[in-house]
Scaffold this active site. Structure first.
Site, PDB file in Angstrom:
ATOM      1  CB  CYS A  91      -7.071  -1.484   6.516  1.00  0.00           C
ATOM      2  SG  CYS A  91      -6.537  -1.590   4.781  1.00  0.00           S
ATOM      3  CB  CYS A 117      -0.932  -0.018   1.205  1.00  0.00           C
ATOM      4  SG  CYS A 117      -2.032   1.416   1.308  1.00  0.00           S
TER       5      CYS A 117
END
EC number: 2.8.1.13
Length: 367
Positions: A211, A115
């Protein structure tokens, strides 16, 4: 209290009032304080939160809808603008899909590094430049020093919160535009500063989970990629079948619990073979190694790794205190790492990050 949080000017030969800083705000304490502190110091702050996935639970993760609300509230209290950018498509294609693909290859991924690599420090950085901002700021605990046109990256002063491991793939070109104002401070003091600013997130727990994983990796993968869950054999190191498994995506090298076999001595996952869909288990002695190979190396130092080898410290996981090692370069941006005086569990898909003391030299992916 602000006198205890002095930071050097973030842009050379430019005053804070003339510097536009985009702050990546996850909704957590660290990025919120980074934004609030820079605003108080006179920087022209623009807060940006990335909408990466659809998750309203907000439990132990980051960048969900509740976190976006927290970031907006902080910006409103402090008085600087805040925007939300929808990056769900690129996050799905380059982070979530890669996460599943890596597990299906018998490896153990680190989606947070991916990410940072492709969403935050590529796409968000490009968006920052399109706003004519001077810098992109994050709340990561890492130190960056620029000297004589060279960039040096160091682990955080707060060693318990150091995040350099997760940023090893950040390139020199990206680092030129990035700033990490919290790297010289300890987390306890950052929380105190959040309280000083009366921020509602001052006591918000740190994010702990991946997440986009709402409950378990298995359930997340089964929901997003049902064909990834395939039954297969569990074998010992001699090839004897000991039982069956419900999919190699449920296992990682070194795993002990959840194998589903009874044995007089503890059994560990030794190998994952995606071609045969087999899980090999054995005793701990078969697990430990002192040699590993890495690929896709990101090197942050001008001098290349000498062919005679480089004495370094390596971290094989984020919580690893580090092991002394010698790194030897190979062709095609690969290297061999020989651990000195220690044997470790080597997990393909994880990162091997290379240090000289507390200076991060770079790293690569264990293959």
């Amino acid at each position: 209290m602000l006198n205890d949080f002095k930071i050097d000017p973030l842009v050379k030969n430019k005053s804070p009032s003339a510097t536009t800083a985009v702050v990546a705000m996850s909704g957590g304490v660290d990025s919120s304080v980074a934004a609030a502190l820079l605003h108080k110091l006179g920087y022209k702050v623009i807060g940006i939160t990335l909408q990466l996935y659809n998750n309203t639970t907000g439990k132990g993760a980051c960048c969900g809808s509740l976190d976006t609300q927290d970031a907006k509230q902080v910006a409103s209290i402090m008085g600087f603008p805040h925007y939300t950018l929808n990056y769900e498509k690129v996050f799905k294609e380059e982070v979530i899909d890669d996460f599943i693909d890596t597990y299906m290859q018998g490896k153990t991924p680190i989606p947070c590094i991916k990410c940072n690599q492709v969403v935050k420090f590529r796409d968000l950085l490009n968006a920052t430049k399109s706003l004519d901002a001077d810098i992109l700021v994050t709340g990561h605990y890492i130190r960056k020093i620029e000297q004589d046109d060279d960039i040096y990256v160091y682990s955080s002063k707060d060693t318990k919160k150091d995040q350099s491991y997760f940023l090893f793939a950040t390139t020199i070109e990206q680092l030129k535009f990035l700033r990490f104002p919290l790297g010289n401070f300890h987390k306890d003091n950052i929380r105190k500063l959040a309280e000083h600013f009366n921020l509602p997130i001052a006591n918000k727990p740190d994010s702990q989970n991946i997440c986009f994983v709402a409950d378990t990796y298995k359930n997340t993968i089964a929901q997003l990629r049902p064909n990834a869950i395939k039954k297969g054999n569990i074998i010992d190191t001699s090839g004897n079948i000991l039982g069956q498994h419900d999919g190699i995506v449920n296992f990682t090298i070194g795993q002990r619990r959840g194998i589903g076999l009874s044995s007089k001595e503890p059994l560990y996952v030794i190998k994952l073979n995606p071609d045969t869909n087999e899980v090999t288990v054995g005793h701990k002695s078969a697990l430990l190694q002192n040699k590993l190979h890495i690929e896709k190396i990101n090197w942050l130092v001008k001098d290349k790794i000498p062919h005679t080898g480089l004495n370094v410290k390596v971290k094989l996981r984020s919580s690893h205190s580090g092991s002394t090692a010698i790194v030897y370069p190979n062709d095609n941006n690969k290297a061999t790492v020989l651990l000195q005086d220690t044997y470790c569990t080597v997990t393909p898909g994880q990162a091997c990050v290379i240090y000289d003391g507390d200076r991060m030299l770079g790293g690569g992916w264990i293959c």
